[in-house]
Design a protein around this motif. Structure first.
Motif, mmCIF file in Angstrom:
data_model
loop_
_atom_site.group_PDB
_atom_site.id
_atom_site.type_symbol
_atom_site.label_atom_id
_atom_site.label_comp_id
_atom_site.label_asym_id
_atom_site.label_seq_id
_atom_site.Cartn_x
_atom_site.Cartn_y
_atom_site.Cartn_z
ATOM 1 N N UNK A 2 0.851 -1.208 0.000
ATOM 2 C CA UNK A 2 0.000 0.000 0.000
ATOM 3 C C UNK A 2 0.877 1.245 0.000
ATOM 4 N N UNK A 3 1.966 1.181 0.763
ATOM 5 C CA UNK A 3 2.902 2.313 0.834
ATOM 6 C C UNK A 3 3.539 2.579 -0.543
ATOM 7 N N UNK A 4 3.938 1.502 -1.231
ATOM 8 C CA UNK A 4 4.505 1.669 -2.581
ATOM 9 C C UNK A 4 3.507 2.325 -3.517
ATOM 10 N N UNK A 5 2.255 1.851 -3.441
ATOM 11 C CA UNK A 5 1.251 2.378 -4.362
ATOM 12 C C UNK A 5 0.973 3.856 -4.088
ATOM 13 N N UNK A 6 0.942 4.226 -2.824
ATOM 14 C CA UNK A 6 0.745 5.648 -2.478
ATOM 15 C C UNK A 6 1.889 6.495 -3.018
ATOM 16 N N UNK A 7 3.090 5.942 -2.898
ATOM 17 C CA UNK A 7 4.289 6.707 -3.260
ATOM 18 C C UNK A 7 4.455 6.812 -4.777
ATOM 19 N N UNK A 8 4.109 5.732 -5.494
ATOM 20 C CA UNK A 8 4.488 5.641 -6.904
ATOM 21 C C UNK A 8 3.315 5.826 -7.870
ATOM 22 N N UNK A 9 2.216 5.066 -7.648
ATOM 23 C CA UNK A 9 1.253 4.852 -8.731
ATOM 24 C C UNK A 9 0.644 6.147 -9.266
ATOM 25 N N UNK A 10 0.323 7.104 -8.401
ATOM 26 C CA UNK A 10 -0.299 8.348 -8.883
ATOM 27 C C UNK A 10 0.700 9.488 -9.043
ATOM 28 N N UNK A 11 1.985 9.175 -8.913
ATOM 29 C CA UNK A 11 2.999 10.231 -9.004
ATOM 30 C C UNK A 11 3.044 10.792 -10.436
ATOM 31 N N UNK A 12 2.814 12.103 -10.619
ATOM 32 C CA UNK A 12 2.739 12.645 -11.991
ATOM 33 C C UNK A 12 4.030 12.496 -12.785
ATOM 34 N N UNK A 13 5.190 12.609 -12.123
ATOM 35 C CA UNK A 13 6.461 12.467 -12.840
ATOM 36 C C UNK A 13 6.624 11.016 -13.313
#
Length: 393
Positions: free
Chosen positions: A187-198
């Motif tokens: 869940x932490x990975x998904x928060x950090x990465x999945x919606x990251x605009x860059x």
């Protein structure tokens, strides 16, 4: 005043084999027109160690410690395929408990492999933080491996007809604790990465492979499932005891680098589901098929001769591989890992051909990077997920 002339000719650049983003000793000869990639030629073979020829001059038990050096991040799968072949040739039954333990080990190995794909992939496209996060969880997987097998990376744990040793006391509880903890990590990975605009800017729409194309190139694993094909050998072949667990095949239909990322993230959570069910339902009983110890032993091998009597201990019994041919396969983290095996009524296999998923998946790289920017090579190569140990063998 002399104005600097703008050069119009193409530039040829060597990427690798020392480049850190090459994930091993892969060399790409890239033809560039400014930043645009005109052509790309992968050069392989810098890590070729003759693994297939070694297999043809060793018994299966002697060869088992070698196989973890193909894909050294998903070592349990190489061991599984090495014992699956002789087991099917000799029609050897694996006890239920051993089969469950094998599934647990394979899925833990899948998680470790996907983690060490995710970290460097993110580092390749400019995000350093996940690279440090993934080692936190991966170390816990390796602690579990070390407790069960005695080794962290090269386990030598699988045996023909079972496994080398039973799980130690308290291991199952530790593994269940890890499963609960790891789900919060994903869940932490998904928060950090999945919606990251860059991140989305770098991977969305990059390296698209269509449904027809992915079949024609013979790709497998997350590469295949990210292009809209629900094909997973665990569901197709029903090997081990995967049919007894409730889990879903992860797939996406876009076929780009983002889809491949989402498939692998999804696979990690599905692996946890399989491990939890296996740990809760693990049966008692033996962890190896003791009958295999007297199964088709080689008649009077030369090692029992008088000349060899004082050299060393008697070697372990060798299995005679029946005179037939066989192709076995498993769903490894990178795709379909297969072995074509020919027995010859001998302790050594007559032919041992490895079908590494990374080697087959790498074929499509030149086509994917053409007409892309130079920086996209890293994104596309990273999303393919190769390990040069198995590509070069």
């Amino acid at each position: 005043m002399n104005l600097p002339a703008t050069r119009k000719d193409l530039m040829i650049v060597n990427m690798g084999p020392h480049h850190p983003s090459m994930h091993g000793v892969l060399r790409l000869i890239v033809t560039l027109d400014g930043e645009d990639v005109i052509d790309c030629e992968p050069i392989l073979g810098y890590l070729h160690r003759g693994m297939e020829k070694i297999a043809e001059n060793r018994t299966i038990l002697q060869y088992l410690p070698y196989v973890t050096r193909w894909d050294y991040l998903a070592t349990m799968f190489t061991e599984a395929i090495t014992v699956n072949g002789p087991e099917q040739l000799g029609n050897i039954q694996v006890p239920k408990r051993a089969s469950y333990i094998r599934v647990i080990m394979l899925e833990l190995s899948r998680i470790a492999s996907h983690l060490l794909w995710l970290g460097p992939f993110m580092a390749d496209i400019g995000a350093q933080t996940p690279f440090f996060y993934i080692f936190r969880e991966r170390e816990l997987v390796y602690d579990l491996f070390e407790a069960a097998t005695g080794m962290r990376m090269m386990h030598n744990y699988f045996r023909i007809g079972g496994i080398a040793a039973d799980l130690p006391h308290g291991w199952i509880d530790k593994c269940l604790d890890f499963c609960d903890y790891f789900l919060t990590g994903v869940v932490e990975y998904q928060k950090l990465i999945t919606q990251n605009p860059i991140f989305l800017e770098r991977v969305e729409g990059v390296g698209i492979i269509g449904r027809e194309e992915v079949i024609n190139w013979g790709l497998s694993g997350p590469m295949l499932r990210a292009s809209g094909i629900q094909w997973d050998l665990r569901k197709v072949d029903h090997y081990k005891c995967y049919g007894e667990f409730d889990w879903e095949v992860q797939w996406q239909k876009e076929g780009d680098a983002l889809a491949r990322y989402l498939v692998r993230i999804g696979e990690m959570t599905e692996s946890i589901k399989i491990i939890q069910q296996a740990l809760e339902g693990i049966p008692g009983g033996p962890y190896e098929n003791l009958e295999t110890r007297c199964f088709d032993r080689e008649r009077n091998p030369e090692w029992n001769d008088f000349e060899y009597r004082f050299i060393s201990k008697k070697p372990s019994p060798t299995f005679e591989l029946p005179k037939q041919e066989l192709y076995v396969r498993v769903e490894a983290p990178k795709g379909e890992l297969g072995i074509f095996l020919i027995g010859d009524q001998n302790g050594f296999p007559w032919r041992w051909k490895i079908r590494p998923p990374g080697f087959i998946n790498l074929q499509i790289l030149p086509q994917l990077v053409k007409r892309m920017k130079l920086a996209d090579i890293m994104t596309i190569l990273g999303s393919i997920d190769i390990i040069m140990g198995e590509v070069d063998r």
